[in-house]
Scaffold this motif. Structure first.
Motif, PDB file in Angstrom:
ATOM      1  N   PHE A  56       0.845  -1.208   0.000  1.00 20.39           N
ATOM      2  CA  PHE A  56       0.000   0.000   0.000  1.00 20.39           C
ATOM      3  C   PHE A  56       0.877   1.255   0.000  1.00 20.39           C
ATOM      4  CE2 PHE A  56      -4.058  -1.651  -0.216  1.00 20.39           C
ATOM      5  CZ  PHE A  56      -4.266  -2.691   0.687  1.00 20.39           C
ATOM      6  N   THR A  86     -15.732  -8.740  -6.127  1.00 24.19           N
ATOM      7  CA  THR A  86     -15.995  -8.188  -4.786  1.00 24.19           C
ATOM      8  C   THR A  86     -17.245  -8.834  -4.194  1.00 24.19           C
ATOM      9  OG1 THR A  86     -15.128  -6.127  -5.673  1.00 24.19           O
ATOM     10  CG2 THR A  86     -16.219  -6.016  -3.542  1.00 24.19           C
ATOM     11  N   LEU A 280     -10.148 -11.190   6.999  1.00 20.10           N
ATOM     12  CA  LEU A 280      -9.090 -10.194   6.746  1.00 20.10           C
ATOM     13  C   LEU A 280      -8.726 -10.177   5.263  1.00 20.10           C
ATOM     14  CD1 LEU A 280      -6.849  -8.284   8.187  1.00 20.10           C
ATOM     15  CD2 LEU A 280      -5.342 -10.100   7.397  1.00 20.10           C
ATOM     16  N   ASP A 282     -10.679 -10.832   2.887  1.00 16.96           N
ATOM     17  CA  ASP A 282     -11.769 -10.108   2.211  1.00 16.96           C
ATOM     18  C   ASP A 282     -11.623  -8.606   2.454  1.00 16.96           C
ATOM     19  OD1 ASP A 282     -14.102  -9.463   0.982  1.00 16.96           O
ATOM     20  OD2 ASP A 282     -15.326  -9.753   2.776  1.00 16.96           O
ATOM     21  N   LEU A 283     -11.213  -8.262   3.675  1.00 14.71           N
ATOM     22  CA  LEU A 283     -11.018  -6.845   4.040  1.00 14.71           C
ATOM     23  C   LEU A 283     -10.003  -6.207   3.095  1.00 14.71           C
ATOM     24  CD1 LEU A 283     -12.289  -5.508   6.589  1.00 14.71           C
ATOM     25  CD2 LEU A 283     -10.037  -5.645   7.643  1.00 14.71           C
ATOM     26  N   VAL A 286     -11.463  -5.522  -0.139  1.00 12.74           N
ATOM     27  CA  VAL A 286     -12.402  -4.383  -0.066  1.00 12.74           C
ATOM     28  C   VAL A 286     -11.635  -3.087  -0.341  1.00 12.74           C
ATOM     29  CG1 VAL A 286     -13.592  -2.955   1.670  1.00 12.74           C
ATOM     30  CG2 VAL A 286     -14.199  -5.360   1.388  1.00 12.74           C
ATOM     31  N   PHE A 287     -10.369  -3.031   0.141  1.00 11.97           N
ATOM     32  CA  PHE A 287      -9.584  -1.803  -0.113  1.00 11.97           C
ATOM     33  C   PHE A 287      -8.946  -1.857  -1.505  1.00 11.97           C
ATOM     34  CE2 PHE A 287      -9.742   0.900   3.483  1.00 11.97           C
ATOM     35  CZ  PHE A 287     -10.070   0.083   4.561  1.00 11.97           C
ATOM     36  N   PHE A 289     -10.009  -3.223  -4.328  1.00 14.97           N
ATOM     37  CA  PHE A 289     -10.922  -3.039  -5.478  1.00 14.97           C
ATOM     38  C   PHE A 289     -11.054  -1.560  -5.852  1.00 14.97           C
ATOM     39  CE2 PHE A 289     -14.166  -3.432  -8.424  1.00 14.97           C
ATOM     40  CZ  PHE A 289     -15.315  -2.759  -8.046  1.00 14.97           C
ATOM     41  N   PRO A 290     -11.458  -0.666  -4.929  1.00 13.20           N
ATOM     42  CA  PRO A 290     -11.567   0.738  -5.383  1.00 13.20           C
ATOM     43  C   PRO A 290     -10.220   1.337  -5.763  1.00 13.20           C
ATOM     44  CG  PRO A 290     -12.051   0.543  -3.017  1.00 13.20           C
ATOM     45  CD  PRO A 290     -11.895  -0.845  -3.542  1.00 13.20           C
ATOM     46  N   LEU A 291      -9.133   0.944  -5.039  1.00 13.88           N
ATOM     47  CA  LEU A 291      -7.835   1.591  -5.319  1.00 13.88           C
ATOM     48  C   LEU A 291      -7.347   1.274  -6.735  1.00 13.88           C
ATOM     49  CD1 LEU A 291      -5.883   1.154  -1.949  1.00 13.88           C
ATOM     50  CD2 LEU A 291      -6.899   3.225  -2.894  1.00 13.88           C
TER      51      LEU A 291
END
Lengths: 296, 132, 561, 330
Positions: A56, A86, A280, A282-283, A286-287, A289-291
């Protein structure tokens, strides 16, 4: 936890103590065993968060200081496939949480059903990734050194033009294998330019289902560091993919044990811990996909 | 990591027999509710990405993703009914990640002009860096 | 594996049962698949010491080559010298000093000192040892696949362009990272959930506080090393270009990634050493430790502040001015907790009854050398002097004073202190002290000249150097061989005690911590009866009993704490 | 001559250095040294205090029969706070002094003379205002000089101990370093970031001229290699020999027939040699010119393709001189 060992010399203060079959010898009570397992898995999740923090950071630095490569690069990603993935992962998170609930209540059949559903979702996630990866590698959209994408070559009928004998086998870290025997392209094939504002205006509102036609009509210039976008893309999603596979292995191990009937209201630790790990993973998606997919 | 001494880890005595212990079981309506909320938020974030918000899109996407993450953590991962030690430990990892990203980001930003100067001077005839 | 010992049936000692952790089961399988933290600790001790020997050999070859300005010993060319200092650094940091005290002594002592039967996850503990072994195998493989010449820091873009076995070595370090994470994770859970009744946080000995602080760093920092090395391998194999300037990446970004782990790693190295010293100071001054809470809290303070200061390794590496100023200010904040500890150890010696047994010799040399190491860190923390001193022999001397003078002295002090407990044998006290003082003199002769050389401008990692530095290099090489001699004598003292050492009583030093309440060597399950947890530094409650040859616990008159 | 020995002839250490530090060769040196001695003073004080206490306690409280440890306090918060706060005041002073002189050392005064520095695997190249490149750094006295540096391969680091300056030379960007030399004479410049095989040989000479005039005079004479001291045209082969050493060809190409990292120059001009791809090529003017500008085009058989390009560092006339020098090495 370690298998039951009935310590010969060890006798407990208050007379005979009926050990639960899955209580390790060095724990006083099942609750202590559950609490230590819980703290242990949370600490492991901390190491996972710090592990992904490196990627990240790389993403944050190259996104904030070289935004043009992300704007140009994200056209090659298919939003619908990403969104589908997602939803699949969110559903698998639901079934996993449900599985933990069944284990706590001792409903063996419900537990097995939920675990199978979670495994199925994980499988579909990886299959979708396989298509995404193989399509990109086929176009030459690979990390920086072997990046050999020629704009305009992605339309049908130009297949053989840069006929590199790439075949993406397996989805574990497809980029890794593909590059190992990628033909050595002259990396300077793509003309480089620093001014990519034309690309930005061009792609503002294009949403198409077909990735080939989607956003690359008539765009012939790619920024100098475009390869880095795909490096970050493959590292992030590839590592996440490896963690999905590790999760699938763990879930199948839990599935085997629940078919054997190990779990019940007094001993459901392993299901809970694998569940936490899965949530986690999946968490992180979740971040992710949009990034990666939803960039302006 | 919390430095305050956690409560005495476990009771000195343990009840007779198996040492029953009760853990909060998540009701089905909560599970389904959270799942539907997550789907809704996903749709929201995809839908919102079609608008040209300029630099705001990252913040909005991150906001939605954080809400989704909170939902998953609190309900699916039982953080709501978990021991405070585990929750604080997980939050500390977020803090250390933010520390790493923040300082590395600010440093790169400070010396970026020197990288740009070199980029612009890397005109075709100086072949020190072949275009990838 | 350590030879299986058959402890002589001790006459003294109220409960020296024939059955202890060494004789509980026999055969190499009982060692290879053991879940007993004591055996895993012993296996780690043997592994870690042999890695130290290997690293030491590289060091002696390296110092021999630097005896004269030009090429000195045959067969050692530029490239060979570069591989020598790289492998010396890599083997010493990844294989010896990071796992050293936490895994070898921590594994053995932590559960007993805590009063628990074993660590929380015994199987993960064994897996951690085999990961250490696997990492070591990859390092040795790198040795034969073309060596490694990038420096233990693997700086890019050199580590991307060189054709030595970088991928094999990084895979080795990657695996060792997981070994370190598992150890740290195990210790945190053990300390949190396996404390016996009465063992509250502020009744834990300071060694456990130090190991707990180290475990926090291991769990939080080591994964970043994992991702850094994985990205480096991806750079070489897939050419991802994040750190490669030729592909648009940024090498200074690699340094941020690397030092975000590696500075906390130096606190993984020093914190356990401080824990050992706290125990030795109190036991050998026959006095409770001074300022218990301040030392405990400064352990945690060092663990957390350690994450804020990594930029001081990069003051001259192209880092921006603003970051350099921020990191320099934060670096000075880390100096305070270490200073507090040193002053508290000094205060512990005040009005004590100090015995100069071998562990205490090492503890005192720790105090002396760590003070110099810490103070020279001030030169490197302030910005303008660091410009002159960075990447010179001044830095080499600084970190050797802190790592060898600090962690190695504490490691040796710890090994000699817990040797009777681990093996049930007493070592020869006279030769032990002789070895300690030779090590002390040899060390100072090796590294003090390097301070002078460094500030006069001698850069580090140099094969050929200017004639003006020759005198200092000669002194340093002589000192290095003297240090080697001292260490071999210490090893010989320990090994001789295995064969012909007297039977050790349960509590030879008169310490009040729990590990001395069980027999030496301890039984398989640590305590046949759950131990009574008292004040770990209530030394009045132990009285010397000549018949035993050791100390016996008596009902302490009044809780002195 | 052992291939590993260093070929650099270092000037003798400049007189005037102290025990700990070399001569103060720049305006910033006194500032750095005074902070150095300030920290040494504080360190000596604490060192003597701590070691003195240890020795005193050892003698005073040595374990002897009959001597029991007297009761003494186990904690004293006032004492603890005092030995945390007082040292931190000293630390703040150290930080502040380091921070202020660092700010000056990192912001070059405007109007400073700029010299471009090109570092590459194991040699330095200083390009002066008139475009002339030298492996030696020549600067006038009492004139602030800014070095704008970049590297062509790996990270190097330019360190001049006498001027108390050091800055890494990072590929892919520019880094700056400035100093104002005050001592006339010759100094040594080191590379202090590990950069591979000959890292320890990557040294350069720094010459400080007495006045700007003398410096200008040196620059004119140096940047025109084709006329010698008294204005006569210098023979082309001799100029070629000078480029052979100044541009670092000497490090990989020998002139005595022995193959080093690169093929020897002796007796190869005009001969036909086999390339890595097996084709035979006559070593003529075109081959030499192409190999200097684009070394990867035709690599001699049996040699690794590691030669860096000299594009932009050797003018056509200079390449002609090198060719003349190769011809003279029959």
């Amino acid at each position: 936890m370690s298998a039951v060992t009935e310590p010969a010399t060890h006798d407990h203060g208050d007379g005979h103590h009926a050990h639960h079959p899955f209580q390790a010898h060095h724990f006083e009570t099942m609750e202590q065993q559950y609490d230590s397992g819980k703290l242990g898995i949370w600490l492991f999740l901390i190491t996972e968060v710090m592990f992904f923090s490196g990627l990240f950071t790389a993403y944050a630095i190259f996104r904030s200081y070289h935004p043009e490569i992300f704007v140009a690069g994200h056209h090659f990603l298919d939003k619908t496939l990403g969104a589908a993935n997602t939803v699949v992962l969110l559903f698998s998170s639901l079934t996993m949480a449900w599985a933990v609930r069944c284990a706590q209540l001792g409903q063996r059949k419900g537990l097995i059903l939920c675990l199978v559903l979670t495994l199925a979702c994980a499988g579909t996630f990886m299959v979708v990734k396989y298509f995404e990866y193989s399509h990109k590698i086929h176009l030459g959209l690979v990390p920086a050194r072997y990046f050999s994408f020629v704009p305009g070559s992605e339309h049908h009928g130009h297949e053989g033009e840069h006929g590199d004998a790439k075949h993406s086998d397996g989805h574990a870290d497809a980029a890794g294998h593909a590059d190992a025997h990628a033909t050595t392209h002259d990396p300077a094939a793509t003309p480089d330019t620093l001014d990519s504002t034309t690309a930005a205006q061009e792609s503002a509102l294009l949403v198409h289902d077909q990735v080939e036609k989607a956003a690359i009509e008539g765009k012939d210039e790619l920024p100098y560091r475009i390869g880095l976008f795909f490096s970050i893309y493959y590292c992030l999603t590839g590592l996440h993919g490896i963690h999905i596979i590790a999760g699938m292995i763990a879930i199948s191990w839990i599935l085997r044990r629940s078919i054997r009937g190990d779990f019940g209201p007094q001993y459901f630790g392993p299901v809970d811990y694998v569940g936490l790990y899965w949530h986690l993973v999946d968490l992180i998606w979740v971040f992710l996909f949009p990034l990666l997919y939803l960039i302006q | 990591m919390d430095t305050a001494p956690a409560a005495d880890a476990h009771s000195a005595h343990d009840e007779h027999g198996h040492g029953e212990f009760h853990v909060h079981v998540m009701p089905i309506p909560v599970l389904l509710g959270v799942f539907v909320a997550l789907l809704g938020l996903t749709a929201l974030t995809v839908w919102s990405s079609t608008f040209p918000l300029g630099s705001w899109d990252v913040t909005l996407a991150m906001l939605i993703a954080t809400v989704k993450a909170l939902l998953i953590c609190l309900f699916f991962m039982h953080m709501l009914h978990d021991k405070p030690l585990n929750v604080m430990a997980f939050l500390s990892s977020i803090i250390f990640m933010a520390l790493f990203i923040g300082l590395a980001l600010s440093d790169y930003g400070e010396y970026k002009p020197e990288v740009d100067a070199w980029d612009s001077s890397r005109s075709p005839q100086s072949t020190t860096a072949p275009a990838p | 594996m350590a030879t299986i010992l058959d402890p002589a049936i001790g006459a003294g000692g109220e409960d020296s049962p024939v059955d202890n952790y060494l004789t509980h089961t026999h055969g190499w399988k009982s060692w290879a698949f053991t879940l007993d933290h004591k055996r895993i600790g012993m296996m780690y001790l043997v592994g870690v010491t042999s890695a130290f020997l290997l690293g030491g050999i590289f060091a002696l070859l390296l110092r021999a080559e630097l005896f004269t300005p030009g090429p000195t010993i045959p067969l050692v060319s530029h490239d060979m010298y570069n591989q020598l200092f790289t492998l010396h650094g890599a083997v010493m940091t990844f294989l010896f000093i990071i796992p050293g005290i936490p895994a070898a002594q921590g594994n053995f002592i932590l559960p007993i000192m805590l009063g628990a039967k074993d660590v929380a996850f015994p199987r993960m503990n064994l897996c951690s040892f085999y990961l250490w072994l696997g990492g070591a195998v990859f390092f040795l493989a790198a040795l034969f696949l073309g060596g490694l010449d990038t420096g233990w820091t693997f700086y890019t873009p050199y580590s991307i362009t060189t054709n030595t076995a970088v991928v094999s070595a990084t895979m080795g370090a990657f695996i060792l990272g997981f070994s370190s994470i598992f150890t740290g994770l195990n210790f945190i859970v053990t300390v949190h959930t396996l404390r016996p009744p009465g063992m509250t946080w502020f009744r834990m000995p300071l060694f456990l506080w130090a190991i707990y602080g180290t475990a926090i760093i291991q769990v939080l920092a080591t994964p970043v090393l994992g991702i850094t090395l994985m990205l480096l391998m991806a750079e070489r194999i897939m050419g991802i270009g994040i750190f490669d300037p030729a592909l648009g990446g940024d090498p200074v970004l690699y340094q941020h990634f690397f030092w975000f782990y590696s500075h906390p790693a130096v606190y993984i190295m020093i914190l356990p050493a401080m824990g050992v010293i706290s125990e030795l100071m109190s036991t050998f001054s026959r006095k409770p430790i001074f300022g218990y809470r301040f030392i405990a809290m400064s352990s945690l303070a060092i663990a957390l502040l350690g994450f804020l200061v990594w930029g001081h390794h990069m003051f001259t590496s192209g880092q921006s001015q603003m970051s350099a100023i921020v990191f320099s200010a934060l670096t000075f904040s880390v100096a305070i907790p270490s200073a507090i500890k040193v002053f508290n150890w000094l205060a512990t010696m005040y009005k004590g009854s100090i015995s100069l047994a071998t562990p205490m010799c090492y503890a005192l040399s720790f105090l002396f050398l760590f003070t110099i190491g810490g103070l020279t860190g001030l030169y490197l923390g302030s910005l303008s002097t660091d410009i002159q001193l960075h990447d010179t022999y001044f830095v080499v001397a600084h970190f050797h004073y802190v790592m060898v003078g600090g962690t190695l002295m504490a490691f040796l002090g710890g090994v000699f202190y817990w040797w009777p407990k681990m093996t049930g044998k007493l070592y020869d006290e006279f030769w032990g002290q002789i070895a300690a003082w030779i090590v002390f003199v040899g060390f100072n002769l090796t590294f003090f000249p390097q301070f002078v050389m460094g500030s006069r401008g001698m850069p580090r990692r140099y094969y050929n150097y200017l004639p003006e530095f020759e005198f200092y290099h000669k002194m340093s090489t002589i000192g290095a061989f003297l240090l080697g001699v001292g260490l071999f004598i210490a090893l010989w003292v320990l090994l001789k005690s295995l064969k012909s050492g007297a039977k050790a009583p349960a509590n030879p030093w008169g310490s009040a911590t729990l590990e001395w309440q069980c027999s030496s060597p301890p039984p398989h399950d640590n305590f046949s009866h759950t131990p009574t947890v008292g004040d770990p530094y209530d030394l009045e409650s132990t009285v010397y009993d000549p018949k035993l040859g050791g100390y016996k616990k008596i009902a302490s008159p009044a809780p002195a704490h | 001559m052992n291939d590993d020995a260093s070929t650099f002839v270092a000037p003798p250490p400049h007189p005037g250095g102290s025990f700990w530090l070399p001569v103060q060769g720049s305006t910033k040196a006194p500032e750095v040294d005074s902070l150095f001695h300030f920290i040494t003073g504080i360190s000596l004080f604490f060192f003597v205090l701590i070691v003195g206490l240890i020795v005193w306690f050892l003698i005073q409280y040595r374990r002897r029969p009959g001597i029991e440890p007297q009761p003494s306090p186990h904690h004293n918060t006032v004492l603890e706070l005092s030995w945390s706060i007082l040292p931190s005041l000293l630390l703040v002073v150290m930080f502040y002094r380091g921070f202020t002189s660092y700010m000056d050392m990192r912001t070059p005064p405007d109007g400073a003379m700029e010299i471009n520095v090109n570092a590459k695997k194991w040699s330095w190249l200083f390009t002066y205002s008139n475009g002339w490149g030298e492996p030696e750094l020549h600067v006038p006295r009492d004139v602030p000089v800014t070095l704008v540096m970049t590297s062509e391969d790996v990270i190097h680091s330019l360190f001049i101990p006498a001027f108390r300056v050091k800055m890494d030379v990072v590929p892919g960007r520019y880094t700056k370093l400035w100093f104002n030399a005050t001592e006339v004479g010759e100094f040594t410049l080191f590379c202090t970031e590990y950069c591979g095989t000959r890292h320890s040989d990557m040294l350069a000479k720094v010459v400080v001229h007495d006045s700007v005039a003398e410096y200008q005079q040196w620059l004119e004479k140096a940047s025109d290699p084709y006329t010698d001291q008294d204005g006569q045209p210098r023979p082309l082969a001799e100029v070629g020999a000078m480029f052979y050493t100044k541009r670092g060809c000497i490090q990989c190409h020998s002139t005595d027939g022995s193959a080093k990292t690169g093929p020897t120059f002796k007796g190869t001009f005009g001969t036909t040699q086999k390339m890595t791809d097996g084709t035979d090529v006559v070593i003529d003017e075109n081959y030499v010119r192409e190999s200097i500008l684009n070394p990867m085009a035709k690599v001699r058989g049996g040699f690794r393709p590691v030669m860096p390009t000299f594009q932009g560092q050797l003018k056509d006339q200079d390449i002609g001189a090198i060719i003349a020098y190769m011809k003279s090495l029959k």
